[in-house]
Design a protein around this motif. Sequence first.
Motif, mmCIF file in Angstrom:
data_model
loop_
_atom_site.group_PDB
_atom_site.id
_atom_site.type_symbol
_atom_site.label_atom_id
_atom_site.label_comp_id
_atom_site.label_asym_id
_atom_site.label_seq_id
_atom_site.Cartn_x
_atom_site.Cartn_y
_atom_site.Cartn_z
ATOM 1 N N SER A 78 0.831 -1.206 0.000
ATOM 2 C CA SER A 78 0.000 0.000 0.000
ATOM 3 C C SER A 78 0.872 1.266 0.000
ATOM 4 O O SER A 78 0.549 2.250 -0.674
ATOM 5 N N LEU A 79 2.007 1.222 0.712
ATOM 6 C CA LEU A 79 2.946 2.358 0.655
ATOM 7 C C LEU A 79 3.532 2.509 -0.747
ATOM 8 O O LEU A 79 3.737 3.616 -1.237
ATOM 9 N N ARG A 80 3.814 1.370 -1.387
ATOM 10 C CA ARG A 80 4.359 1.406 -2.749
ATOM 11 C C ARG A 80 3.353 2.067 -3.701
ATOM 12 O O ARG A 80 3.712 2.924 -4.505
ATOM 13 N N GLN A 81 2.084 1.677 -3.570
ATOM 14 C CA GLN A 81 1.045 2.264 -4.422
ATOM 15 C C GLN A 81 0.909 3.766 -4.168
ATOM 16 O O GLN A 81 0.730 4.551 -5.093
ATOM 17 N N ARG A 82 0.971 4.168 -2.901
ATOM 18 C CA ARG A 82 0.917 5.582 -2.570
ATOM 19 C C ARG A 82 2.086 6.328 -3.205
ATOM 20 O O ARG A 82 1.934 7.427 -3.717
ATOM 21 N N MET A 118 10.964 1.175 2.341
ATOM 22 C CA MET A 118 9.941 1.516 1.347
ATOM 23 C C MET A 118 9.725 3.022 1.302
ATOM 24 O O MET A 118 9.634 3.620 0.229
ATOM 25 N N LEU A 119 9.665 3.644 2.480
ATOM 26 C CA LEU A 119 9.430 5.093 2.532
ATOM 27 C C LEU A 119 10.562 5.868 1.867
ATOM 28 O O LEU A 119 10.326 6.865 1.193
ATOM 29 N N VAL A 120 11.807 5.397 2.078
ATOM 30 C CA VAL A 120 12.927 6.137 1.517
ATOM 31 C C VAL A 120 12.835 6.142 -0.012
ATOM 32 O O VAL A 120 13.143 7.138 -0.663
ATOM 33 N N ARG A 121 12.347 5.039 -0.570
ATOM 34 C CA ARG A 121 12.172 5.019 -2.034
ATOM 35 C C ARG A 121 10.962 5.822 -2.474
ATOM 36 O O ARG A 121 10.995 6.517 -3.476
ATOM 37 N N ILE A 178 11.697 -6.791 0.587
ATOM 38 C CA ILE A 178 12.081 -6.087 1.815
ATOM 39 C C ILE A 178 11.743 -6.932 3.037
ATOM 40 O O ILE A 178 12.589 -7.186 3.896
ATOM 41 N N VAL A 179 10.498 -7.394 3.120
ATOM 42 C CA VAL A 179 10.054 -8.128 4.310
ATOM 43 C C VAL A 179 10.882 -9.400 4.498
ATOM 44 O O VAL A 179 11.394 -9.666 5.595
ATOM 45 N N ASP A 180 11.066 -10.162 3.431
ATOM 46 C CA ASP A 180 11.782 -11.438 3.573
ATOM 47 C C ASP A 180 13.272 -11.227 3.865
ATOM 48 O O ASP A 180 13.866 -11.994 4.625
ATOM 49 N N THR A 181 13.875 -10.188 3.276
ATOM 50 C CA THR A 181 15.300 -9.946 3.534
ATOM 51 C C THR A 181 15.516 -9.442 4.962
ATOM 52 O O THR A 181 16.478 -9.843 5.626
ATOM 53 N N VAL A 182 14.631 -8.577 5.450
ATOM 54 C CA VAL A 182 14.785 -8.089 6.828
ATOM 55 C C VAL A 182 14.561 -9.234 7.817
ATOM 56 O O VAL A 182 15.257 -9.339 8.829
ATOM 57 N N LEU A 183 13.620 -10.118 7.534
ATOM 58 C CA LEU A 183 13.401 -11.273 8.420
ATOM 59 C C LEU A 183 14.630 -12.175 8.448
ATOM 60 O O LEU A 183 15.064 -12.619 9.509
ATOM 61 N N GLY A 191 6.826 -6.489 -6.400
ATOM 62 C CA GLY A 191 7.565 -7.498 -5.651
ATOM 63 C C GLY A 191 8.518 -6.909 -4.620
ATOM 64 O O GLY A 191 9.088 -7.644 -3.804
ATOM 65 N N LEU A 192 8.695 -5.576 -4.639
ATOM 66 C CA LEU A 192 9.599 -4.938 -3.677
ATOM 67 C C LEU A 192 9.162 -5.194 -2.227
ATOM 68 O O LEU A 192 10.019 -5.486 -1.374
#
Lengths: 175, 175
Positions: free
Chosen positions: B69-73, B142-145, B162-167, B157-158
Motif C-alpha cells: 500500500s505504501l508502494r502504491q501511494r 519503502m518510505l525512503v524510495r 524487503i520483508v523477507d530480507t529483513v526477516l 515485488g519490492l
Amino acid sequence: MKLLEEGVPLADISIERVARIAGVGKATIYRRWSGREELFCDVLRTAEPPDPELPGTSMRDDLVVLLESLRQRGLANRSSVIMHSVYAQMKSSPKLWKAYHAAVIEPRRLKTLDVLRRGRANGEIRADIDVELANDLFVGPMLVRAVVRPDAGLEEGLPERIVDTVLAGLGPTAS
Amino acid sequence: MKLLEEGVPLADISIERVARIAGVGKATIYRRWSGREELFCDVLRTAEPPDPELPGTSMRDDLVVLLESLRQRGLANRSSVIMHSVYAQMKSSPKLWKAYHAAVIEPRRLKTLDVLRRGRANGEIRADIDVELANDLFVGPMLVRAVVRPDAGLEEGLPERIVDTVLAGLGPTAS
C-alpha cells in the motif's frame, strides 16, 4: 544565510539580492556559482556537519559511522528552524531538490554502496544480496526517523542497533 | 481539489475561498471541518488509495500488504504533480504536517505495530525484538524510495523482497 535567518523564503532569494546584501556585483557571484540552485546547495552543505571519515575496519563499522552522521544531521535539522524550513522549501521545488540530490544525496549513496560492495566481497553480507536494496535496508530506518517523523527517537546507539539488527535479521532462525 | 488543480498554493487557500468556490457559506464548511488543517487532511485522504484490508494469515503477509500500500501511494504521488506539490507544501508548514501526521501517518504506524506484536507473540520475529525498531526496519526502506528518492525503483515485488530480507538478515550466519 543572513537572508534565511531573517525568514526570507527561498523563492524570494535571487542572485541579485544575494549580491546586493554581500555588497558585490552579480558577476562576482556567477564566477563561483552557475545559478541559484548551486548556491543554495553550497549554503546547505556549509551548514551541515561535514561527511565523516570512514574507519575502514569493517563494513559494519563503516555503516555505523555513516548512520551516525545521518543521525547527527537529523538532530541538527530538528534543532534549526531555518534548516528545517530550507529543506522543506527545497523539496517543494523540483529543480532545487534535483540539484541538492545530485550534489549531496547521490555522492553519499554511492559512498555507502562502495562500503556494501566491500562487505559483500569480504563476506560480511551474503553474496546474493543486492547492494542497492541493502543500502535502503540500512539507511531507510535512520532516514525515516530523521526526516519523516519529527518526533521519533534519535537516541545514541541507534546506528549500532539498526546495523546489527539488519545483519542478524528479525526472524527466529536468524542468529 | 479544483483550486489545487489550478495551481493555487495551499497557503492561499482559505476556508473563505473554499466556501466561495463551493457556493456555500463558511458556516457550512465549519460544520464539517474545524479548520484548514482538518479540511486539507481530508482532501489528501480522499485523493490517496484507501488503507488496505489485512489478510491476517501471518505477520509476514500482513506486512507485505502494508508495504504494498505504501508502494502504491508512492507511485500515485509520483504520477500526480498536484499531490507531490501538496505534500511538499504540507511539510513546509509545521502545523499542517502535524495535523496530517496525527490523522494519517500515526494511525497507520499503530496498525503496523499491532501486526508486529502479533508476529512477536506467534514467534515470527524473536521475542527480544523492539517492535518500534522493527517497524522502521520494514517501513523505512519503502518510505525512503517512495518519499525521499524520486528516481528510485518502486518495482512490483519490492514489498516481499524487503520483508523477507529483513526477516532473514543480510549476514552470512543468517539462513
